[in-house]
Design an enzyme around this catalytic site. Structure first.
Site, mmCIF file in Angstrom:
data_model
loop_
_atom_site.group_PDB
_atom_site.id
_atom_site.type_symbol
_atom_site.label_atom_id
_atom_site.label_comp_id
_atom_site.label_asym_id
_atom_site.label_seq_id
_atom_site.Cartn_x
_atom_site.Cartn_y
_atom_site.Cartn_z
ATOM 1 N N LEU A 38 -17.005 72.377 -1.498
ATOM 2 C CA LEU A 38 -17.746 73.496 -0.808
ATOM 3 C C LEU A 38 -16.977 73.806 -0.663
ATOM 4 O O LEU A 38 -16.314 76.009 -0.731
ATOM 5 C CB LEU A 38 -18.339 73.425 0.720
ATOM 6 N N ASP A 86 -2.736 67.792 7.567
ATOM 7 C CA ASP A 86 -3.819 66.666 7.444
ATOM 8 C C ASP A 86 -4.626 66.468 8.536
ATOM 9 O O ASP A 86 -3.726 65.978 10.041
ATOM 10 C CB ASP A 86 -2.692 65.300 7.211
ATOM 11 N N SER A 168 -24.083 70.653 10.015
ATOM 12 C CA SER A 168 -24.806 70.328 8.974
ATOM 13 C C SER A 168 -26.422 70.416 9.768
ATOM 14 O O SER A 168 -26.907 69.807 10.769
ATOM 15 C CB SER A 168 -24.995 68.820 8.612
ATOM 16 N N TYR A 205 -21.066 59.821 11.128
ATOM 17 C CA TYR A 205 -21.229 61.441 9.896
ATOM 18 C C TYR A 205 -21.722 62.513 10.709
ATOM 19 O O TYR A 205 -21.486 63.552 11.154
ATOM 20 C CB TYR A 205 -21.674 61.946 8.496
ATOM 21 N N LYS A 209 -20.889 65.956 12.949
ATOM 22 C CA LYS A 209 -21.767 67.271 12.544
ATOM 23 C C LYS A 209 -22.310 67.466 13.927
ATOM 24 O O LYS A 209 -22.419 68.810 14.746
ATOM 25 C CB LYS A 209 -22.940 67.165 11.382
ATOM 26 N N SER A 241 -20.538 66.845 -4.318
ATOM 27 C CA SER A 241 -19.826 67.654 -3.473
ATOM 28 C C SER A 241 -18.402 65.888 -3.589
ATOM 29 O O SER A 241 -18.920 64.640 -3.235
ATOM 30 C CB SER A 241 -18.862 68.014 -1.738
#
Length: 342
Positions: A38, A86, A168, A205, A209, A241
């Protein structure tokens, strides 16, 4: 808002709108996680809008340089800059911000796209669960350290910069447990080895988000309405992705199957990032503090809007500022100078 599974599936079959375009002449754009997926596709779209500077913020020198070369070949844009950062290393983030303070100049658009997805607990050298640090803590740290540059840009150039945090729709499917949001050290709990059991990591995850949504809402709430800065968060949808690169075994097989059937391409998903960053040029206030999905403002999860969610948001903000302020005093200085209290 509640997002049911079949509603989500139907959404994955919607035709994506064409990418929105504007003139970025004279402006500076930064994209975190810009060497692939993305982020790279978004840089291609931005490059075609002719910004004065387009900074690809990447973790790897070799992969980042390859992205710069590909960008030039695909678009003819010759001003792309590779900057290394990083997000799994707070010191790297601080150095990135220091470099921008010294060399960056104006900052009109910051797209925070970098993220990892994993089902395994792996601590960073600072002792945080890695995806929590990358997706949430360092993402917030970059935003707060570059906040003065964006506000200064607005004042000096009579423009309205934008900070876009890529979240998301999966934030609809997770909540923070009561035992956690009643704990004064929520982030420390969520990032600890004791909390990050195999069960907890299955929704890690999604949790990060959700934290992105909370961060944007909390930051926006503390920006005075007169501050010429638009902060929002965007859902690109399920896209094909490299986000799955941290996943292995049966999870990787299942994820690949779902992606092959339902996913948008990375280019299609990147249109959402670009929309959040440049759409509504005549009425940017419409996007202030909002969650954007399918190129429109969309209501966030019911948990976020609930009394428990509001309490968690404010508590997370206070703890986040305390943690990041101890890492870098500039965070505390910026919060005190540019943000109000609630």
């Amino acid at each position: 808002m509640h997002l049911g599974f079949w509603t989500w599936v139907r959404g994955q079959f919607f035709t994506q709108k064409p990418v929105v375009k504007t003139d970025l002449t004279g402006k500076t754009v930064i994209v975190l996680g810009a060497n692939t997926g993305l982020g790279f596709e978004a840089t291609k779209h931005f490059a075609k809008m002719k910004p004065e500077r387009l900074i690809l913020a990447c973790r790897s020198q070799s992969r980042g340089q390859a992205a710069v070369d590909k960008l030039k070949a695909a678009t003819g844009y010759t001003k792309a800059e590779l900057w290394i950062v990083d997000l799994a290393d707070f010191e790297s983030v601080k150095q990135f911000a220091t470099k921008f303070d010294r060399d960056g100049g104006r900052l009109d658009i910051l797209v925070e796209n970098a993220a990892i997805g994993t089902f395994k607990y792996a601590p960073t050298k600072e002792g945080w669960e890695s995806s929590l640090q990358v997706n949430s803590l360092s993402t917030s740290l970059v935003a707060l350290l570059l906040l003065p540059a964006m506000i200064k840009t607005a004042q000096q150039h009579s423009t309205v910069p934008r900070l876009v945090v890529v979240s998301s729709e999966v934030h609809y499917w997770v909540k923070i447990e009561k035992r956690v949001y009643e704990n004064p050290d929520m982030l420390k709990t969520l990032g600890s080895a004791e909390y990050c059991t195999d069960k907890a990591m299955r929704t890690r995850y999604q949790l990060t988000k959700l934290l992105n949504v909370f961060f944007v809402r909390a930051l926006n709430a503390r920006l005075t309405p007169s501050t010429p800065l638009i902060v929002n968060t965007v859902n690109p949808g399920l896209c094909d992705s490299e986000l799955r690169r941290e996943i292995s075994g049966i999870q990787a097989v299942l994820a690949s199957l779902v992606v092959s059937v339902l996913a948008f391409t990375a280019e299609e998903g990147s249109r959402q990032l670009v929309w959040a960053a440049v759409a509504e040029q005549n009425q940017p206030e419409k996007l202030r503090g909002e969650f954007i999905s399918a190129c429109k403002v969309t209501e966030v999860a019911d948990f976020v809007l609930s009394p428990e969610g509001v309490k968690a948001e404010n508590q997370l903000w206070d703890e986040l500022v305390d943690i990041l302020g101890k890492l870098d005093p500039r965070v505390t200085e910026n919060v005190e100078k540019y943000l109000s209290t609630i």
